[in-house]
Design a protein around this motif. Sequence first.
Motif, PDB file in Angstrom:
ATOM      1  N   ASP A  39       0.817  -1.223   0.000  1.00 40.92           N
ATOM      2  CA  ASP A  39       0.000   0.000   0.000  1.00 40.92           C
ATOM      3  C   ASP A  39       0.852   1.275   0.000  1.00 40.92           C
ATOM      4  OD1 ASP A  39      -2.299  -1.541   0.004  1.00 40.92           O
ATOM      5  OD2 ASP A  39      -2.406  -1.587   2.192  1.00 40.92           O
ATOM      6  N   GLY A  40       1.938   1.256  -0.745  1.00 39.27           N
ATOM      7  CA  GLY A  40       2.789   2.432  -0.880  1.00 39.27           C
ATOM      8  C   GLY A  40       3.774   2.650   0.258  1.00 39.27           C
ATOM      9  N   VAL A  41       3.809   1.743   1.236  1.00 40.81           N
ATOM     10  CA  VAL A  41       4.726   1.862   2.371  1.00 40.81           C
ATOM     11  C   VAL A  41       5.712   0.701   2.314  1.00 40.81           C
ATOM     12  CG1 VAL A  41       4.926   1.952   4.877  1.00 40.81           C
ATOM     13  CG2 VAL A  41       2.917   2.933   3.752  1.00 40.81           C
ATOM     14  N   GLU A  42       6.999   0.995   2.486  1.00 42.63           N
ATOM     15  CA  GLU A  42       8.034  -0.035   2.444  1.00 42.63           C
ATOM     16  C   GLU A  42       8.267  -0.599   3.847  1.00 42.63           C
ATOM     17  OE1 GLU A  42      12.490  -0.701   0.575  1.00 42.63           O
ATOM     18  OE2 GLU A  42      11.742   1.325   0.881  1.00 42.63           O
ATOM     19  N   TYR A  43       8.197  -1.935   3.959  1.00 43.79           N
ATOM     20  CA  TYR A  43       8.385  -2.624   5.235  1.00 43.79           C
ATOM     21  C   TYR A  43       9.533  -3.620   5.122  1.00 43.79           C
ATOM     22  CZ  TYR A  43       3.619  -1.070   6.273  1.00 43.79           C
ATOM     23  OH  TYR A  43       2.495  -0.322   6.489  1.00 43.79           O
ATOM     24  N   PRO A  44      10.244  -3.893   6.223  1.00 42.81           N
ATOM     25  CA  PRO A  44      11.181  -5.019   6.226  1.00 42.81           C
ATOM     26  C   PRO A  44      10.386  -6.300   5.978  1.00 42.81           C
ATOM     27  CG  PRO A  44      11.465  -3.662   8.184  1.00 42.81           C
ATOM     28  CD  PRO A  44      10.237  -3.188   7.495  1.00 42.81           C
ATOM     29  N   LEU A  45      10.968  -7.263   5.269  1.00 45.58           N
ATOM     30  CA  LEU A  45      10.246  -8.476   4.872  1.00 45.58           C
ATOM     31  C   LEU A  45      10.860  -9.721   5.500  1.00 45.58           C
ATOM     32  CD1 LEU A  45       8.207 -10.007   3.064  1.00 45.58           C
ATOM     33  CD2 LEU A  45       9.963  -9.999   1.292  1.00 45.58           C
ATOM     34  N   VAL A  46      10.017 -10.542   6.116  1.00 48.31           N
ATOM     35  CA  VAL A  46      10.411 -11.855   6.623  1.00 48.31           C
ATOM     36  C   VAL A  46       9.651 -12.879   5.798  1.00 48.31           C
ATOM     37  CG1 VAL A  46      10.403 -13.423   8.590  1.00 48.31           C
ATOM     38  CG2 VAL A  46      10.846 -10.996   8.947  1.00 48.31           C
ATOM     39  N   LYS A  47      10.366 -13.783   5.120  1.00 50.77           N
ATOM     40  CA  LYS A  47       9.746 -14.812   4.280  1.00 50.77           C
ATOM     41  C   LYS A  47       9.551 -16.085   5.105  1.00 50.77           C
ATOM     42  CE  LYS A  47      11.980 -13.041   0.156  1.00 50.77           C
ATOM     43  NZ  LYS A  47      12.958 -13.321  -0.904  1.00 50.77           N
ATOM     44  N   MET A  48       8.349 -16.676   4.993  1.00 47.88           N
ATOM     45  CA  MET A  48       8.024 -17.904   5.712  1.00 47.88           C
ATOM     46  C   MET A  48       7.561 -18.963   4.717  1.00 47.88           C
ATOM     47  SD  MET A  48       5.826 -16.332   8.849  1.00 47.88           S
ATOM     48  CE  MET A  48       4.499 -15.874   7.748  1.00 47.88           C
ATOM     49  N   GLU A  49       7.849 -20.227   5.014  1.00 49.91           N
ATOM     50  CA  GLU A  49       7.387 -21.311   4.155  1.00 49.91           C
ATOM     51  C   GLU A  49       5.933 -21.651   4.426  1.00 49.91           C
ATOM     52  OE1 GLU A  49       9.789 -24.788   3.870  1.00 49.91           O
ATOM     53  OE2 GLU A  49      11.639 -23.636   3.970  1.00 49.91           O
ATOM     54  N   ILE A  50       5.486 -21.449   5.662  1.00 52.32           N
ATOM     55  CA  ILE A  50       4.125 -21.817   6.029  1.00 52.32           C
ATOM     56  C   ILE A  50       3.645 -20.898   7.137  1.00 52.32           C
ATOM     57  CG2 ILE A  50       4.772 -23.532   7.754  1.00 52.32           C
ATOM     58  CD1 ILE A  50       2.537 -25.307   6.467  1.00 52.32           C
ATOM     59  N   SER A  51       2.370 -20.560   7.117  1.00 52.97           N
ATOM     60  CA  SER A  51       1.768 -19.722   8.159  1.00 52.97           C
ATOM     61  C   SER A  51       0.363 -20.230   8.437  1.00 52.97           C
ATOM     62  CB  SER A  51       1.728 -18.254   7.707  1.00 52.97           C
ATOM     63  OG  SER A  51       0.760 -18.087   6.688  1.00 52.97           O
TER      64      SER A  51
END
Length: 84
Positions: A39-51
């Motif tokens: 939504d136009g805001v940059e966030y740090p990203l954590v990638k997960m295999e499953i949630s």
Amino acid sequence: MKKDIHPSNYRLVAFKDMSNDEVFITRSTAETKDTLVVDGVEYPLVKMEISSTSHPFYTGKVKLVDTAGRVDKFMNKYKKFAKN
């Protein structure tokens, strides 16, 4: 309670489920080098295999997630014990 034992670097972080591309944003201290624009805001990203959006317990769907070939490795290892 003890003073100064909790982390002070809480910030908004995007967590992305790589199996279904679902993204949710919450406060976290998780360290990451990747970023994601939501939504136009940059966030740090954590990638997960499953949630919770893709786990069979929460979705009610039986889905085998085998990213590292663990099932095949197990089957080959114990093939000699199978009943014919």
